[in-house]
Design a protein around this motif. Structure first.
Motif, PDB file in Angstrom:
ATOM      1  N   GLN A   1      42.768  42.268  44.722  1.00  0.00           N
ATOM      2  CA  GLN A   1      44.053  42.414  44.156  1.00  0.00           C
ATOM      3  C   GLN A   1      44.188  42.338  42.843  1.00  0.00           C
ATOM      4  O   GLN A   1      45.270  42.679  42.006  1.00  0.00           O
ATOM      5  N   GLN A   2      43.102  42.201  42.231  1.00  0.00           N
ATOM      6  CA  GLN A   2      42.959  43.568  40.255  1.00  0.00           C
ATOM      7  C   GLN A   2      43.133  44.553  40.536  1.00  0.00           C
ATOM      8  O   GLN A   2      43.866  45.677  39.608  1.00  0.00           O
TER       9      GLN A   2
ATOM     10  N   HIS B   1      46.940  45.270  41.407  1.00  0.00           N
ATOM     11  CA  HIS B   1      48.020  45.107  39.861  1.00  0.00           C
ATOM     12  C   HIS B   1      47.126  47.185  39.025  1.00  0.00           C
ATOM     13  O   HIS B   1      48.081  47.015  38.668  1.00  0.00           O
TER      14      HIS B   1
ATOM     15  N   GLY C   1      39.722  46.962  37.406  1.00  0.00           N
ATOM     16  CA  GLY C   1      39.840  46.354  38.748  1.00  0.00           C
ATOM     17  C   GLY C   1      38.723  45.303  38.089  1.00  0.00           C
ATOM     18  O   GLY C   1      39.071  43.898  37.961  1.00  0.00           O
TER      19      GLY C   1
ATOM     20  N   GLY D   1      39.395  42.998  34.837  1.00  0.00           N
ATOM     21  CA  GLY D   1      40.446  41.712  35.220  1.00  0.00           C
ATOM     22  C   GLY D   1      40.251  40.649  36.361  1.00  0.00           C
ATOM     23  O   GLY D   1      40.606  39.959  36.107  1.00  0.00           O
ATOM     24  N   MET D   2      39.089  41.004  36.951  1.00  0.00           N
ATOM     25  CA  MET D   2      38.087  40.271  37.523  1.00  0.00           C
ATOM     26  C   MET D   2      37.735  38.853  36.005  1.00  0.00           C
ATOM     27  O   MET D   2      37.950  37.619  36.011  1.00  0.00           O
TER      28      MET D   2
ATOM     29  N   THR E   1      40.191  36.992  34.376  1.00  0.00           N
ATOM     30  CA  THR E   1      40.453  35.224  35.065  1.00  0.00           C
ATOM     31  C   THR E   1      39.215  34.475  34.826  1.00  0.00           C
ATOM     32  O   THR E   1      39.107  33.183  35.209  1.00  0.00           O
TER      33      THR E   1
END
Length: 339
Positions: free
Chosen positions: A182-183, A186, A203, A206-207, A210
């Motif tokens: 998902q990241q 993006h 990526g 990005g994880m 979150t």
């Protein structure tokens, strides 16, 4: 568990050896680099491997023989082999996303230009683990920054000021690799590039943003196969490990050894002929080679090669080479003739 292996690069730093053979398929201590890497990861994980996904480059270079070799590797571990292609060299993150159909569930991602020795258990509280190795010169590597809980909070590429001495070696575990997918989607959708490429680090960042928890997994040994010099060194180190382990047949029963001396550790492949030779220490010789009137140490020789009247040390010689001479620290690619 899945293993994802991006290996589409041409290995330009290992030329001329990687001009005709993809770098991950070049043998070290008798087995292709990628075979050793995957087997060692499977050994560390200590759990069944369901699927191994390989991301290859141009089919003209990574042909059916490569595909067959990788399928056989997966089958030997009781796993399904999935083959994907990266048509353009657009970075580590892009390479992983080429295998997006396999990006679900727990997975290890490992780049096929390094070998490891490790023995540890995955942290069950971690959402992801990044394998690291303590290094003397962290400014030459990408390193991890840790908080007081020993969680990874930042990735820093070649830090000018000291951050840590734990270098990222290119092997990662994700409890749910779909989150990374998902990241990275993006990253692709928003054209987030570093160095002109889509990177796995963006990526991962990005994880982290979150709240996903990243821990380190330290390896005991990290061996590079990036160029000729370090590949020969890695061959030496791996031969020593294999001899200590006592797990592999180092000298094939079909080898014909005539008036020759082998100084261990060495790997001697199938149907090798040694005449009036001294081999070792730290030499790997691939299948169907002929060595005559030669002394060879600290060297890596691939298959179907003939070497005569040589005194080699720190040499790397490819497949189907004919070599007759008194040079020493040579690096010869496939089908070379030096007489």
């Amino acid at each position: 568990m899945k293993i994802i292996v991006p290996m589409a690069g041409r290995g330009s730093r290992l030329r001329p050896h990687s001009l005709t053979v993809p770098k991950p398929l070049i043998p070290v201590a008798g087995q292709p680099i990628v075979h050793r890497l995957v087997k060692d990861i499977a050994k560390v994980l200590k759990q069944p491997i369901d699927e191994i996904a390989f991301v290859l480059g141009d089919p003209a270079f990574f042909g059916e023989d490569v595909v067959d070799s990788l399928k056989a590797l997966a089958n030997s571990l009781g796993a399904k082999a999935s083959i994907y292609r990266q048509d353009q060299p657009l970075g580590t993150g892009h390479a992983i996303m080429c295998a997006k159909e396999s990006l679900s569930g727990p997975a290890v991602i490992a780049y096929a230009d390094t070998l490891i020795r490790a023995n540890f258990s995955l942290d069950p509280e971690a959402d992801a683990v990044i394998w690291v190795k303590q290094v003397d010169k962290p400014e030459a590597f990408g390193v991890v920054k840790l908080n007081s809980k020993q969680e990874i909070v930042e990735l820093v590429e070649k830090p000018k000021e000291f951050v840590s001495d734990l270098a990222v070696i290119g092997i990662y575990y994700f409890k749910e690799v779909g989150v990374l997918k998902q990241q990275l989607q993006h990253v692709l959708d928003n054209n987030i590039v570093n160095g002109g490429e889509y990177q796995i680090n963006d990526g991962i960042k990005g994880m982290m943003a979150t709240g996903k928890v990243f821990k380190t997994g330290q390896v005991d040994e990290w061996m590079d196969c990036g160029n000729k010099a370090v590949t020969v060194e890695t061959n030496t180190r791996m031969l020593g490990f294999l001899k200590s382990d006592g797990e592999e047949q180092m000298i094939a029963a079909s080898a014909k050894i005539n008036n020759s001396n082998i100084i261990e550790p060495c790997f001697i492949g199938e149907n090798v002929i040694l005449n009036n030779a001294t081999i070792g220490p730290n030499v790997s010789i691939g299948d169907k080679c002929i060595i005559e009137n030669a002394t060879i140490k600290n060297s890596l020789i691939q298959t179907n090669t003939t070497i005569k009247n040589a005194h080699l040390d720190d040499a790397m010689i490819g497949n189907y080479v004919s070599y007759d001479g008194n040079f020493k620290a040579v690096s010869l690619g496939d089908y070379s003739v030096l007489e």
